[in-house]
Design an enzyme around this catalytic site. Structure first.
Site, PDB file in Angstrom:
ATOM      1  N   ASP A 132       1.352   3.421  13.835  1.00  0.00           N
ATOM      2  CA  ASP A 132       2.577   2.797  13.308  1.00  0.00           C
ATOM      3  C   ASP A 132       3.788   3.216  14.135  1.00  0.00           C
ATOM      4  OD1 ASP A 132       1.219   1.605  11.255  1.00  0.00           O
ATOM      5  OD2 ASP A 132       1.527   3.268   9.860  1.00  0.00           O
ATOM      6  N   SER A 210       4.829  -0.347  -1.785  1.00  0.00           N
ATOM      7  CA  SER A 210       4.679   1.073  -2.052  1.00  0.00           C
ATOM      8  C   SER A 210       5.885   1.837  -1.498  1.00  0.00           C
ATOM      9  CB  SER A 210       3.356   1.582  -1.476  1.00  0.00           C
ATOM     10  OG  SER A 210       3.339   1.419  -0.087  1.00  0.00           O
ATOM     11  N   ALA A 274       8.714  -0.829  11.144  1.00  0.00           N
ATOM     12  CA  ALA A 274       9.081  -2.123  10.546  1.00  0.00           C
ATOM     13  C   ALA A 274       7.970  -2.551   9.578  1.00  0.00           C
ATOM     14  CB  ALA A 274       9.238  -3.169  11.656  1.00  0.00           C
ATOM     15  N   SER A 275       8.356  -3.214   8.494  1.00  0.00           N
ATOM     16  CA  SER A 275       7.352  -3.670   7.515  1.00  0.00           C
ATOM     17  C   SER A 275       6.891  -5.085   7.864  1.00  0.00           C
ATOM     18  CB  SER A 275       7.953  -3.665   6.107  1.00  0.00           C
ATOM     19  OG  SER A 275       7.067  -4.330   5.222  1.00  0.00           O
ATOM     20  N   PHE A 276       5.579  -5.313   7.757  1.00  0.00           N
ATOM     21  CA  PHE A 276       5.050  -6.654   8.046  1.00  0.00           C
ATOM     22  C   PHE A 276       5.544  -7.700   7.050  1.00  0.00           C
ATOM     23  CE2 PHE A 276       1.423  -4.101   9.961  1.00  0.00           C
ATOM     24  CZ  PHE A 276       1.952  -4.184  11.231  1.00  0.00           C
ATOM     25  N   ARG A 277       6.070  -7.221   5.927  1.00  0.00           N
ATOM     26  CA  ARG A 277       6.556  -8.113   4.868  1.00  0.00           C
ATOM     27  C   ARG A 277       7.597  -9.132   5.368  1.00  0.00           C
ATOM     28  NH1 ARG A 277       7.424  -4.291   2.235  1.00  0.00           N
ATOM     29  NH2 ARG A 277       6.130  -4.387   0.378  1.00  0.00           N
TER      30      ARG A 277
HETATM   31  N1  UDP Z   1       2.288  -6.373  -0.392  1.00  0.00           N
HETATM   32  C1  UDP Z   1       2.132  -7.514  -1.141  1.00  0.00           C
HETATM   33  N2  UDP Z   1       2.182  -7.422  -2.493  1.00  0.00           N
HETATM   34  C2  UDP Z   1       2.378  -6.247  -3.141  1.00  0.00           C
HETATM   35  C3  UDP Z   1       2.547  -5.085  -2.367  1.00  0.00           C
HETATM   36  C4  UDP Z   1       2.510  -5.173  -0.993  1.00  0.00           C
HETATM   37  O1  UDP Z   1       1.950  -8.601  -0.610  1.00  0.00           O
HETATM   38  O2  UDP Z   1       2.415  -6.247  -4.373  1.00  0.00           O
HETATM   39  C5  UDP Z   1       2.238  -6.466   1.069  1.00  0.00           C
HETATM   40  C6  UDP Z   1       3.634  -6.304   1.656  1.00  0.00           C
HETATM   41  O3  UDP Z   1       4.272  -7.522   1.800  1.00  0.00           O
HETATM   42  C7  UDP Z   1       3.389  -5.611   2.972  1.00  0.00           C
HETATM   43  C8  UDP Z   1       2.059  -4.884   2.772  1.00  0.00           C
HETATM   44  O4  UDP Z   1       1.480  -5.412   1.594  1.00  0.00           O
HETATM   45  O5  UDP Z   1       3.290  -6.528   4.013  1.00  0.00           O
HETATM   46  C9  UDP Z   1       2.218  -3.389   2.639  1.00  0.00           C
HETATM   47  O6  UDP Z   1       3.280  -3.126   1.762  1.00  0.00           O
HETATM   48  P1  UDP Z   1       3.781  -1.660   1.457  1.00  0.00           P
HETATM   49  O7  UDP Z   1       5.042  -1.758   0.689  1.00  0.00           O
HETATM   50  O8  UDP Z   1       2.691  -0.864   0.839  1.00  0.00           O
HETATM   51  O9  UDP Z   1       4.029  -1.010   2.880  1.00  0.00           O
HETATM   52  P2  UDP Z   1       5.043  -1.396   4.050  1.00  0.00           P
HETATM   53  O10 UDP Z   1       4.139  -1.852   5.158  1.00  0.00           O
HETATM   54  O11 UDP Z   1       5.984  -2.437   3.590  1.00  0.00           O
HETATM   55  O12 UDP Z   1       5.710  -0.115   4.371  1.00  0.00           O
END
Ligand code: UDP
Length: 388
Positions: A132, A210, A274-277
């Site tokens: 990461d 999370s 960066a978050s994939f979100r």
């Molecule tokens: N995610 C999701 N639904 C949830 C929780 C997480 O779709 O209820 C997806 C979120 O969009 C992200 C990935 O799972 O792309 C990991 O999310 P998390 O917050 O655990 O970690 P991040 O990578 O954002 O630090």
């Protein structure tokens, strides 16, 4: 960045009756919102959209990343960077890799793209970091060529499009083999956006994820205080041990990205990097609130604050977040316009072909910097396309 006659430079604001852009909204607006409205109209006025048909939109970043290596990349530089990632070679249109990879599905997600363009690539060798965290901090001085998916300005890593556009993203219960397949998610999020048009969406903020960074806490606290305004809850990740890891509440059920589209305001925060979100949220046609501006992926720099999303200071308090939400609620049309611009950007400039195109340009430009002709190394494995 004021463009009006009566301009307060320290605030970047104009008085309503002297500015044309502000006048557009002047009957309805309370002067409380004028600074935001000015930021938006200034940002939109100075923004030049990328050409939809060219994939050069994101090239400025690769030029900047590779500029560090303007004197060329030597074999010694590659050798000194080997411990920072996975060693790959491309020789005679074939892809080779050291036999072990720290995260096999991440390597596989990367290899998917390289194999698609391999016929267009010259011989080269490179170090791809699948952790990461980026690897080459500018402060330590050594110039090492290491490719990473995310970084801040503090690092000289060469940004590549993350594995998760295909596979190897975070494994949560909804995506047990790891978040990926951007091509499929683009379609399913598009379908959900069509169902949840702006006027049907709930005028609420939403976040599920999370606690990979405590920067997310303010929104979760605000949600506990104002559940009708914000629904932000922590889910479990692999590191979860007790309710302390979900800010002293039981872990929330995970919510598919498509269900996020029911809400007008979606929040993105950095995680470890960066978050994939981020990219998914735009396709809902919702207004994205992006917290912090340090951590990037390859497509972030072309997205502009106030044009495509609402920027929020890293470490913003509940009150600051509340204020930015109130702004959007009271200026629904402006909020919708930003949401639409964000959605259009990701739709037109973050297609699978844009990802491939970036990979191609990146690797071809990188190969030109090598000051030697790489020779096939013994002991590497030949990576072939997987049967679909
Ligand atoms: N995610 C999701 N639904 C949830 C929780 C997480 O779709 O209820 C997806 C979120 O969009 C992200 C990935 O799972 O792309 C990991 O999310 P998390 O917050 O655990 O970690 P991040 O990578 O954002 O630090």
């Amino acid at each position: 960045n004021c463009s009006c006659k009566s301009c307060d430079k320290s605030q970047g604001t104009c008085s309503a009756d002297t500015n044309e852009s502000a006048n557009k909204y002047s009957e309805e607006i309370n002067t409380r919102w004028l600074p935001y409205i000015m930021k938006i109209s200034n940002a939109v006025a100075s923004y030049t959209p990328c050409d939809k048909n060219a994939c050069s939109c994101h090239y400025p970043l690769l030029k900047k990343d590779l500029a560090v290596f303007k004197d060329g990349i030597t074999k010694n530089m590659i050798q000194s960077a080997r411990e920072r990632g996975t060693f790959y070679q491309i020789i005679n249109k074939k892809l080779y890799r050291q036999s072990d990879c720290m995260f096999p599905s991440r390597c596989s997600g990367i290899e998917h793209f390289i194999l698609k363009i391999i016929d267009t690539l010259p011989d080269m060798e490179m170090i791809l970091n699948t952790r990461d965290w980026p690897q080459v901090n500018r402060r330590f001085g050594d110039v090492k060529p290491v490719f990473s998916f995310s970084k801040t300005a503090e690092y000289m890593d060469i940004t590549y499009p993350a594995w998760t556009f295909w596979e190897g993203g975070p494994a949560i219960s909804l995506y047990p083999t790891g978040l990926g397949r951007w091509d499929i998610l683009r379609k399913s999020l598009g379908t959900s956006a069509e169902e949840w048009t702006w006027s049907k969406k709930k005028a609420m903020a939403f976040f599920r994820g999370s606690r990979t960074s405590s920067e997310r806490d303010s929104l979760v606290y605000l949600s506990r205080e104002k559940p009708n305004l914000v629904d932000a809850q922590y889910t479990k990740n692999q590191a979860w041990k007790s309710d302390a890891d979900t800010l002293y509440a039981p872990p929330a059920t995970e919510v598919p990205l498509e269900e996020h589209c029911q809400y007008k305001f979606l929040f993105n925060f950095r995680g470890v990097a960066a978050s994939f979100r981020f990219k998914h949220l735009f396709l809902c046609g919702s207004l994205v609130y992006h917290i912090g501006d340090e951590w990037i992926e390859f497509f972030y720099p072309q997205m502009q604050p106030w044009v495509h999303y609402i920027p929020v200071r890293a470490g913003a308090t509940k009150e600051e977040i509340r204020n930015l939400l109130d702004f959007a609620i009271e200026n629904d049309e402006i909020a919708n316009e930003i949401a639409e611009r964000g959605q259009q950007f990701i739709k037109h400039h973050l297609r699978m072909k844009d990802v491939l195109c970036y990979w191609r340009k990146l690797l071809r430009s990188y190969a030109q910097l090598l000051k030697y002709s790489p020779e096939k190394e013994e002991g590497l494995i030949h990576i072939r396309p997987k049967a679909q």
